[in-house]
Design a protein around this motif. Structure first.
Motif, PDB file in Angstrom:
ATOM      1  N   ASP A  82       0.823  -1.216   0.000  1.00 35.37           N
ATOM      2  CA  ASP A  82       0.000   0.000   0.000  1.00 35.37           C
ATOM      3  C   ASP A  82       0.855   1.263   0.000  1.00 35.37           C
ATOM      4  O   ASP A  82       0.371   2.343   0.303  1.00 35.37           O
ATOM      5  CB  ASP A  82      -0.969  -0.006   1.186  1.00 35.37           C
ATOM      6  N   ARG A  83       2.142   1.111  -0.333  1.00 39.02           N
ATOM      7  CA  ARG A  83       3.056   2.259  -0.400  1.00 39.02           C
ATOM      8  C   ARG A  83       3.421   2.545  -1.849  1.00 39.02           C
ATOM      9  O   ARG A  83       3.450   1.647  -2.671  1.00 39.02           O
ATOM     10  CB  ARG A  83       4.327   1.974   0.396  1.00 39.02           C
ATOM     11  N   ILE A  84       3.719   3.810  -2.126  1.00 39.56           N
ATOM     12  CA  ILE A  84       4.131   4.229  -3.467  1.00 39.56           C
ATOM     13  C   ILE A  84       5.451   4.982  -3.354  1.00 39.56           C
ATOM     14  O   ILE A  84       5.583   5.882  -2.537  1.00 39.56           O
ATOM     15  CB  ILE A  84       3.055   5.122  -4.121  1.00 39.56           C
ATOM     16  N   THR A 113      14.885  17.715 -10.009  1.00 41.18           N
ATOM     17  CA  THR A 113      14.068  18.875  -9.651  1.00 41.18           C
ATOM     18  C   THR A 113      12.585  18.522  -9.644  1.00 41.18           C
ATOM     19  O   THR A 113      11.858  18.875  -8.716  1.00 41.18           O
ATOM     20  CB  THR A 113      14.331  20.052 -10.616  1.00 41.18           C
ATOM     21  N   LEU A 114      12.137  17.809 -10.672  1.00 40.29           N
ATOM     22  CA  LEU A 114      10.734  17.391 -10.726  1.00 40.29           C
ATOM     23  C   LEU A 114      10.426  16.412  -9.594  1.00 40.29           C
ATOM     24  O   LEU A 114       9.373  16.504  -8.951  1.00 40.29           O
ATOM     25  CB  LEU A 114      10.405  16.758 -12.076  1.00 40.29           C
ATOM     26  N   GLU A 115      11.341  15.491  -9.334  1.00 37.44           N
ATOM     27  CA  GLU A 115      11.143  14.543  -8.231  1.00 37.44           C
ATOM     28  C   GLU A 115      10.960  15.295  -6.907  1.00 37.44           C
ATOM     29  O   GLU A 115      10.052  14.986  -6.126  1.00 37.44           O
ATOM     30  CB  GLU A 115      12.337  13.591  -8.125  1.00 37.44           C
ATOM     31  N   GLN A 116      11.788  16.290  -6.658  1.00 33.98           N
ATOM     32  CA  GLN A 116      11.681  17.064  -5.421  1.00 33.98           C
ATOM     33  C   GLN A 116      10.355  17.815  -5.344  1.00 33.98           C
ATOM     34  O   GLN A 116       9.759  17.921  -4.276  1.00 33.98           O
ATOM     35  CB  GLN A 116      12.866  18.025  -5.293  1.00 33.98           C
ATOM     36  N   ARG A 117       9.876  18.318  -6.494  1.00 35.23           N
ATOM     37  CA  ARG A 117       8.565  18.975  -6.511  1.00 35.23           C
ATOM     38  C   ARG A 117       7.460  17.991  -6.168  1.00 35.23           C
ATOM     39  O   ARG A 117       6.523  18.319  -5.433  1.00 35.23           O
ATOM     40  CB  ARG A 117       8.289  19.599  -7.883  1.00 35.23           C
ATOM     41  N   ARG A 118       7.547  16.779  -6.685  1.00 36.56           N
ATOM     42  CA  ARG A 118       6.528  15.755  -6.377  1.00 36.56           C
ATOM     43  C   ARG A 118       6.603  15.353  -4.904  1.00 36.56           C
ATOM     44  O   ARG A 118       5.576  15.155  -4.255  1.00 36.56           O
ATOM     45  CB  ARG A 118       6.684  14.525  -7.274  1.00 36.56           C
ATOM     46  N   HIS A 119       7.807  15.245  -4.367  1.00 34.56           N
ATOM     47  CA  HIS A 119       7.942  14.931  -2.939  1.00 34.56           C
ATOM     48  C   HIS A 119       7.281  16.015  -2.096  1.00 34.56           C
ATOM     49  O   HIS A 119       6.594  15.721  -1.117  1.00 34.56           O
ATOM     50  CB  HIS A 119       9.414  14.785  -2.555  1.00 34.56           C
ATOM     51  N   ALA A 120       7.477  17.281  -2.464  1.00 40.29           N
ATOM     52  CA  ALA A 120       6.852  18.383  -1.721  1.00 40.29           C
ATOM     53  C   ALA A 120       5.342  18.382  -1.916  1.00 40.29           C
ATOM     54  O   ALA A 120       4.582  18.620  -0.966  1.00 40.29           O
ATOM     55  CB  ALA A 120       7.448  19.723  -2.180  1.00 40.29           C
ATOM     56  N   GLN A 121       4.899  18.090  -3.128  1.00 42.71           N
ATOM     57  CA  GLN A 121       3.467  18.083  -3.434  1.00 42.71           C
ATOM     58  C   GLN A 121       2.708  17.057  -2.596  1.00 42.71           C
ATOM     59  O   GLN A 121       1.589  17.318  -2.166  1.00 42.71           O
ATOM     60  CB  GLN A 121       3.286  17.772  -4.930  1.00 42.71           C
ATOM     61  N   PHE A 122       3.311  15.905  -2.346  1.00 40.86           N
ATOM     62  CA  PHE A 122       2.637  14.838  -1.619  1.00 40.86           C
ATOM     63  C   PHE A 122       3.240  14.608  -0.227  1.00 40.86           C
ATOM     64  O   PHE A 122       3.065  13.550   0.373  1.00 40.86           O
ATOM     65  CB  PHE A 122       2.665  13.549  -2.444  1.00 40.86           C
ATOM     66  N   HIS A 125       1.813  12.808   2.987  1.00 47.03           N
ATOM     67  CA  HIS A 125       1.636  11.351   3.027  1.00 47.03           C
ATOM     68  C   HIS A 125       2.965  10.601   2.972  1.00 47.03           C
ATOM     69  O   HIS A 125       2.979   9.393   2.780  1.00 47.03           O
ATOM     70  CB  HIS A 125       0.746  10.917   1.864  1.00 47.03           C
ATOM     71  N   ARG A 126       4.060  11.324   3.157  1.00 44.76           N
ATOM     72  CA  ARG A 126       5.398  10.734   3.031  1.00 44.76           C
ATOM     73  C   ARG A 126       5.806  10.009   4.294  1.00 44.76           C
ATOM     74  O   ARG A 126       5.570  10.480   5.408  1.00 44.76           O
ATOM     75  CB  ARG A 126       6.405  11.842   2.730  1.00 44.76           C
ATOM     76  N   TYR A 127       6.421   8.836   4.119  1.00 45.99           N
ATOM     77  CA  TYR A 127       7.021   8.132   5.242  1.00 45.99           C
ATOM     78  C   TYR A 127       8.332   8.846   5.552  1.00 45.99           C
ATOM     79  O   TYR A 127       9.175   9.012   4.660  1.00 45.99           O
ATOM     80  CB  TYR A 127       7.277   6.662   4.916  1.00 45.99           C
ATOM     81  N   PRO A 128       8.514   9.301   6.785  1.00 46.02           N
ATOM     82  CA  PRO A 128       9.688  10.118   7.129  1.00 46.02           C
ATOM     83  C   PRO A 128      11.013   9.468   6.708  1.00 46.02           C
ATOM     84  O   PRO A 128      11.202   8.268   6.869  1.00 46.02           O
ATOM     85  CB  PRO A 128       9.600  10.243   8.654  1.00 46.02           C
ATOM     86  N   GLY A 129      11.874  10.295   6.146  1.00 50.05           N
ATOM     87  CA  GLY A 129      13.219   9.858   5.782  1.00 50.05           C
ATOM     88  C   GLY A 129      13.279   8.929   4.585  1.00 50.05           C
ATOM     89  O   GLY A 129      14.269   8.223   4.410  1.00 50.05           O
ATOM     90  N   GLU A 131      11.594   7.926   0.319  1.00 50.79           N
ATOM     91  CA  GLU A 131      10.920   8.365  -0.899  1.00 50.79           C
ATOM     92  C   GLU A 131       9.599   7.625  -1.073  1.00 50.79           C
ATOM     93  O   GLU A 131       9.029   7.600  -2.155  1.00 50.79           O
ATOM     94  CB  GLU A 131      11.817   8.125  -2.114  1.00 50.79           C
ATOM     95  N   TRP A 132       9.108   7.009  -0.004  1.00 46.99           N
ATOM     96  CA  TRP A 132       7.873   6.229  -0.023  1.00 46.99           C
ATOM     97  C   TRP A 132       6.735   7.053   0.570  1.00 46.99           C
ATOM     98  O   TRP A 132       6.926   7.803   1.519  1.00 46.99           O
ATOM     99  CB  TRP A 132       8.040   4.931   0.760  1.00 46.99           C
ATOM    100  N   PHE A 133       5.551   6.857  -0.025  1.00 46.02           N
ATOM    101  CA  PHE A 133       4.365   7.610   0.364  1.00 46.02           C
ATOM    102  C   PHE A 133       3.214   6.641   0.593  1.00 46.02           C
ATOM    103  O   PHE A 133       3.103   5.627  -0.111  1.00 46.02           O
ATOM    104  CB  PHE A 133       3.984   8.603  -0.736  1.00 46.02           C
ATOM    105  N   ALA A 134       2.364   6.962   1.559  1.00 46.63           N
ATOM    106  CA  ALA A 134       1.144   6.188   1.744  1.00 46.63           C
ATOM    107  C   ALA A 134       0.250   6.437   0.537  1.00 46.63           C
ATOM    108  O   ALA A 134       0.186   7.558   0.028  1.00 46.63           O
ATOM    109  CB  ALA A 134       0.435   6.605   3.026  1.00 46.63           C
ATOM    110  N   SER A 135      -0.408   5.404   0.079  1.00 51.85           N
ATOM    111  CA  SER A 135      -1.343   5.561  -1.023  1.00 51.85           C
ATOM    112  C   SER A 135      -2.426   6.553  -0.608  1.00 51.85           C
ATOM    113  O   SER A 135      -2.968   6.462   0.487  1.00 51.85           O
ATOM    114  CB  SER A 135      -1.963   4.202  -1.363  1.00 51.85           C
ATOM    115  N   ASN A 136      -2.696   7.534  -1.471  1.00 54.84           N
ATOM    116  CA  ASN A 136      -3.679   8.566  -1.142  1.00 54.84           C
ATOM    117  C   ASN A 136      -4.317   9.069  -2.422  1.00 54.84           C
ATOM    118  O   ASN A 136      -3.751   8.924  -3.503  1.00 54.84           O
ATOM    119  CB  ASN A 136      -3.026   9.700  -0.345  1.00 54.84           C
TER     120      ASN A 136
END
Length: 168
Positions: A82-84, A113-122, A125-129, A131-136
């Motif tokens: 269930d992680r992305i 740069t785009l990856e960092q923007r996506r990390h900030a955008q989501f 829902h980010r798992y601390p530390g 590049e994984w995010f809870a599905s949302n």
């Protein structure tokens, strides 16, 4: 908490560790994430270290000589449970072969740069530390927009590499 119906009283995470333990030697036959670049087969064997074509034993991540010189940076979206994961690579075949994932969801053309923007955008829902995010819903909607009309993300990536080669 043990996974319901599992043959051992282990949680899903520990069941995956046990599965990987066995699969490291025997591999798992499944569809390759993209057609084999050497013979075109879709059948592969997945090991924790990566994929091999079940027909000609081409290793996923190895590129033909003419494609090795064309670099196309992409942001990739892969699902594991269930992680992305949102990551980036100029060699996604090699990078994804080194990861444990269940499904390639999409590619987005762009680099760090785009990856960092996506990390900030989501970020909510980010798992601390990581590049994984809870599905949302917002992330799934973004992925759906990226994959609209795309049958196979690897075909889209192959087109981008072909375009990069043509421009040389």
């Amino acid at each position: 908490m043990p996974e319901r119906g599992a043959p051992l009283e282990l949680c899903a995470s520990h069941l995956m560790v046990a599965y990987d333990w066995v699969a490291r030697d025997v591999g798992v036959t499944d569809l390759l994430p993209s057609p084999c670049l050497a013979c075109g087969s879709r059948l592969g064997v997945r090991y924790p270290s990566g994929w091999l074509c079940a027909i000609c034993e081409w290793r996923l991540g190895e590129l033909p000589d003419d494609a090795a010189s064309a670099r196309v940076d992409v942001v990739y979206y892969v699902r594991a449970g269930d992680r992305i994961k949102i990551g980036t690579s100029g060699n996604p075949r090699g990078r994804l072969a080194a990861l444990h994932w269940d499904q390639l969801l999409a590619f987005e053309r762009g680099g760090r740069t785009l990856e960092q923007r996506r990390h900030a955008q989501f970020a909510a829902h980010r798992y601390p530390g990581s590049e994984w995010f809870a599905s949302n819903e917002p992330l799934l909607a973004h992925i759906a927009a990226l994959s609209a009309g795309v049958d196979d993300p690897w075909n889209e990536y192959a087109r981008w590499v072909s375009e990069a080669l043509a421009l040389r």
